[in-house]
Enzyme design. Structure first.
Site, PDB file in Angstrom:
ATOM      1  N   GLY A 528      22.828  -1.115  49.651  1.00 44.07           N
ATOM      2  CA  GLY A 528      22.027  -2.200  48.370  1.00 44.07           C
ATOM      3  C   GLY A 528      21.943  -1.278  47.197  1.00 44.07           C
ATOM      4  N   VAL A 529      21.672  -1.971  46.040  1.00 43.90           N
ATOM      5  CA  VAL A 529      21.045  -1.698  44.521  1.00 43.90           C
ATOM      6  C   VAL A 529      20.811  -2.967  44.323  1.00 43.90           C
ATOM      7  CG1 VAL A 529      23.056  -2.911  43.694  1.00 43.90           C
ATOM      8  CG2 VAL A 529      22.246  -1.280  42.642  1.00 43.90           C
ATOM      9  N   GLY A 530      19.808  -2.229  43.140  1.00 40.36           N
ATOM     10  CA  GLY A 530      18.628  -2.598  42.393  1.00 40.36           C
ATOM     11  C   GLY A 530      18.231  -2.284  41.192  1.00 40.36           C
ATOM     12  N   PHE A 532      16.089  -1.226  40.518  1.00 43.74           N
ATOM     13  CA  PHE A 532      15.170   0.633  40.907  1.00 43.74           C
ATOM     14  C   PHE A 532      16.006   1.816  40.480  1.00 43.74           C
ATOM     15  CE2 PHE A 532      16.465   0.262  44.935  1.00 43.74           C
ATOM     16  CZ  PHE A 532      16.369  -0.878  44.827  1.00 43.74           C
ATOM     17  N   GLY A 533      17.775   1.239  41.572  1.00 50.57           N
ATOM     18  CA  GLY A 533      18.148   2.477  41.961  1.00 50.57           C
ATOM     19  C   GLY A 533      19.238   2.019  43.215  1.00 50.57           C
ATOM     20  N   VAL A 535      20.188   1.776  47.296  1.00 53.42           N
ATOM     21  CA  VAL A 535      19.535   1.900  49.174  1.00 53.42           C
ATOM     22  C   VAL A 535      20.667   2.432  50.078  1.00 53.42           C
ATOM     23  CG1 VAL A 535      18.741   1.182  50.716  1.00 53.42           C
ATOM     24  CG2 VAL A 535      17.980   0.147  48.615  1.00 53.42           C
ATOM     25  N   LYS A 549      15.897   4.067  49.706  1.00 53.65           N
ATOM     26  CA  LYS A 549      15.419   3.965  48.835  1.00 53.65           C
ATOM     27  C   LYS A 549      15.295   5.205  47.645  1.00 53.65           C
ATOM     28  CE  LYS A 549      13.390  -0.040  47.546  1.00 53.65           C
ATOM     29  NZ  LYS A 549      13.004  -1.500  47.049  1.00 53.65           N
ATOM     30  N   ASP A 645       8.890 -13.061  45.779  1.00 50.74           N
ATOM     31  CA  ASP A 645      10.706 -13.638  45.788  1.00 50.74           C
ATOM     32  C   ASP A 645      10.578 -13.382  46.667  1.00 50.74           C
ATOM     33  OD1 ASP A 645      13.047 -13.262  44.524  1.00 50.74           O
ATOM     34  OD2 ASP A 645      13.116 -10.436  44.644  1.00 50.74           O
TER      35      ASP A 645
END
Length: 843
Positions: A528-530, A532-533, A535, A549, A645
């Site tokens: 995963g990615v968001g 923040f950076g 996962v 994370k 969210d």
């Protein structure tokens, strides 16, 4: 003979040259249509768009910039062909258009972001000048498009924008127009197309009626003008090809109405004519063939209005143009009303028939108002005039335009405020800067003093200052520890920081352990990615799987969300919330370690992957698990927590398909006892966002309920909440599914994988819950506790149906087995008879 042929050839050459000159002159009279990032011509909507690098196009670029191309675009636009190329500029870039006559020109900038190598369009920001007039400042194209989509989402309009057009009316006093694009330092800019259309006839006239005052001259010929809104009131969207004089786009007005049912749409197919022949370029006749009139005009108390609300930039002058054409009455004094702008009366006893001189005659009226530095809203209202009789209380409007007027050579929104919120002029600004400088100096002095004391204390205690190793923006983890626990430990004596952190944040991992678990942050383990950076999936030495994370300290938004997640997770423990195992804060890293959710996101099991589809029971159990987690958030503490969210990608499934809520980066503590909501900036995911929260910027627990209602429809239909590739009425899942639900026909749009494998009554009740969750007003939505109760009831219905179906199947199988056994015995008896009979014959 040869001489005669030569003369004819020369004559033909002269004619060709003359034709080219005439054609060139006509082209210049039509202005420029520029396809940026291209060196060829493209025909769009009946017009030829020339590449900005095409030869002999009378366009000069100060530098080539970068050409960007794409083969596909999201959305569907009449300009899609020219939106497939763009001119990207990491440095200043000027376009110079030669051979422009004096006069007024409509200048349009077209923007359609698409993926560009080495550039993130979401980070673009630039300023634009046109002949020295600042028209855009630090312009954020994706942000503007997202805001436009939110306006659509908060209304009944089912639309998603993927492109943006900024339109200006500019005076040109010389033979050329110079457009300067200046990217913000460290950023870049881009443009897909530029359109320059001459205004042949006078578009604006003076004087103009001022709201609440007299007529004023605004010097419109010498000012820059930005088109903020242009609406075909009561009618459908008008595309540029339907406005052949100035190629304008007229949007529908529904998304800007305060109360949608306050006005009804009417149309008239009769021939419309302009009241003045000079008005032919003001608006196409299509605008005047449709209108919106007031609803329920027969009520006794006629105190209601048709109202439109528009967001505008503060501290600017605005010109409001209203278009009228009487389509019904053929006599005066049959439709009389008042016109208000920002609660000021600009016209009373307004009779369209009288002003236009008859029925089906098109007119317009211009009004002027100034929006103060404290406001950013412009209200337009039409309502009854209480001084007239019952037969003349209706109102009518055909079209509406709002233009922003330049101020001191500026059209961009550049505002400065003092402590009371008022705008500040340059002389006051110098005084304020002196005060600020003095304040900053004092703060710096105090900061130095505090740092000296801290360093002295650390030195005396023999403890090195490890915080210097961390990147700017990180906070030590002990700042996030529960203060009451820390105080209690201090009161009891010595304080062990690692013990205190571990008590709320779990185990403290070393960076070496994290690197070993993720094979040194191998990209192949990224799940995963968001903001923040990233996962990563990891495995500890004992074989325990974990999710890691890893925050990106360069992301300001990610930092804020990361810190929020730390604060929230230190307070939350529940079976249906993803658990925090520990953390790592070594060597400028900030890492959180969670339990690993083997089956990923709920969305991945609904659509968009090759995973087997979930059964109806599994979907119900997943929804119940997520609802339990949200119910705990809302009620598990004194003020509760609002997730903000809720979506299927934030509902994770473990190895047993138990659902758990995750990602608390946007979460907010709920309102205190004395308040009903939390006032905060709008954040969330497009398609799931509560329209009431967007309109009022007032966050409540019911905002989570709305988002969860969208999740319920997503679980039923197994499709994206926003899908621009679908027909217009199906793009937004919530609106599309709600229409079917209100017709009690939800089974027509259910995931085909479920057909025949669910209890019809449970689906019916499930749809009713989803419908209640996405009610337009929060007060009409259930609480998460009520949603949870109803979902558990739906599961009971389905399980009872399943048991009954299994019993019926077992009974049917038993009967079939008995019949088969009976048939077999009969066959054996028959076969025995036959064999005896045969033996007798043999004998």
């Amino acid at each position: 003979m040869v001489m005669m042929i030569l003369r004819k050839v020369r004559l033909l050459s002269v004619l060709i040259a003359f034709t080219c000159v005439v054609g060139y002159g006509e082209a210049q009279s039509r202005g420029f249509l520029v396809d940026c990032g291209s060196n060829s011509s493209t025909k769009v909507d009946g017009r030829i768009w020339v590449g900005d690098l095409a030869p002999n196009n009378n366009i000069t670029l100060s530098s080539p910039g970068i050409t960007a191309m794409t083969s596909t675009l999201e959305g569907n636009s009449i300009f899609s062909e020219i939106y497939k190329s763009a001119r990207v500029f990491p440095d200043k870039l000027n376009y110079t258009f030669e051979g422009i006559n004096r006069g007024s020109y409509i200048v349009r900038f077209h923007f359609c972001p698409f993926p560009i190598d080495s550039y993130n369009v979401n980070e673009s920001s630039f300023t634009v000048f046109a002949n020295g007039l600042r028209v855009m400042q630090d312009f954020d194209v994706p942000g503007e498009i997202a805001h436009k989509n939110l306006i659509f989402q908060s209304s009944s309009i089912n639309s998603t924008a993927f492109s943006l057009v900024k339109e200006f009316v500019l005076p040109v006093s010389s033979g050329k127009l110079i457009v300067e694009f200046i990217p913000r330092k460290g950023s870049f800019g881009f443009v897909n197309a530029i359109e320059i259309v001459p205004v042949m006839e006078q578009l604006f006239r003076e004087p103009v009626t001022r709201a609440g005052g007299n007529d004023v001259d605004l010097n419109l010929d010498g000012r820059g003008i930005e088109t903020m809104y242009r609406l075909n009131v009561g009618g459908s969207k008008i595309n540029p090809g339907q406005d052949p004089d100035l190629y304008r786009t007229w949007e529908t007005d529904s998304s800007y109405m305060v109360i949608a049912n306050a006005g009804v749409e009417i149309k008239n197919s009769s021939n419309i004519t302009y009241a003045s022949a000079n008005d032919s370029s003001v608006a196409p006749l299509l605008v005047y063939e449709a209108a919106r009139t007031m609803s329920n005009t027969e009520v006794l108390e006629k105190r209601f209005n048709m109202s439109w609300k528009f967001e505008v930039d503060p501290d600017f002058d605005y010109l409001v143009r209203l278009h009228f054409c009487e389509l019904v009455f053929d006599k005066p004094n049959q439709r009389i009303f008042r016109i208000y702008i920002n609660n000021e009366t600009v016209a009373g006893n307004f009779d369209i028939y009288e002003h236009a001189g008859g029925k089906n005659r098109a007119i317009y009226q211009d009004y002027f108002d100034h929006v103060s530095s404290k406001d950013n809203v412009l209200w337009i209202q039409l309502g009854p005039d209480t001084a007239v009789g019952a037969s003349g209380t209706d109102a009518l409007l055909n079209g509406l335009e709002i233009f922003k007027l330049s101020k001191n050579g500026n059209l961009a929104h550049l505002m400065r405020f003092d402590s009371s919120g008022h705008s500040v002029n340059d002389s006051k600004m110098r005084i304020i800067w002196i005060s600020i400088s003095a304040s900053v100096g004092t703060i710096l002095l105090l900061t130095i003093l505090v740092m000296f004391i801290v360093c002295f204390l650390k030195k005396t205690r023999g403890k090195p200052d490890k915080s210097k190793n961390g990147p700017p923006g990180w906070r030590p983890l002990f700042l996030h520890v529960n203060n009451s626990t820390a105080n209690a430990k201090r009161m009891g004596g010595s304080l062990n920081l690692n013990t205190l952190v571990a008590s709320t944040m779990g185990r403290k991992f070393s960076l070496a352990e994290i690197r070993a678990a993720t094979k040194n942050f191998d990209d192949g383990l990224a799940i995963g990615v968001g903001g923040f950076g990233r996962v990563y999936k990891g495995e500890l030495e004992d074989g325990t799987l974990i999710a890691i994370k890893r925050a990106n300290p360069q992301s300001e938004q990610g930092l804020a969300e990361f810190e929020t997640e730390i604060v929230m997770l230190s307070r939350l423990r529940h079976r249906h919330l993803v658990s925090l195992i520990g953390f790592c804060d070594e060597h400028s890293e900030m890492i959180l370690v969670y339990e690993y959710m083997a089956n990923g996101t709920l969305r991945s099991h609904l659509f968009g992957s090759d995973l087997p589809p979930l059964t109806w029971k599994q979907r119900l159990e997943a929804c119940i698990g997520a609802a339990r987690g949200l119910h705990y958030l809302h009620t598990g503490s004194e003020r509760g927590i609002i997730h903000r969210d809720v979506k299927t990608t934030n509902i994770l499934l473990d190895e047993n398909f138990v659902a758990k809520m995750s990602d608390f980066g946007l979460s907010k503590t709920g309102p205190s006892v004395d308040y009903t909501h939390v006032s905060t900036a709008v954040k969330g995911s497009f398609g799931y966002l509560d329209p009431e929260y967007f309109r009022r910027q007032q966050l409540t627990e019911k905002s989570d309920v709305y988002s969860f209602g969208v999740v319920l429809f997503e679980v039923i239909c197994a499709r994206a909440v926003i899908n621009p590739s679908l027909p217009k009425d199906q793009i937004n899942l919530a609106e599309w599914a709600l229409r079917w639900q209100r017709e009690r026909s939800l089974e027509n749009i259910i995931d085909p994988n479920l057909k025949g494998n669910y209890c019809p009554e449970s689906l019916e009740k499930f749809g009713e819950i989803a419908e209640k969750c996405i009610a337009d007003e929060g007060k009409n939505r259930p609480t998460m506790g009520e949603v949870l109760w109803h979902l558990e009831y739906v599961l009971q219905l389905h399980e009872a149906w399943s048991r009954k179906s299994n019993l019926e199947d077992s009974f049917s199988s038993s009967q079939a087995l008995d019949n088969d056994e009976g048939t077999a015995m009969e066959n054996q008896t028959l076969q025995g008879s036959c064999s005896h009979s045969g033996a007798a014959e043999d004998v």
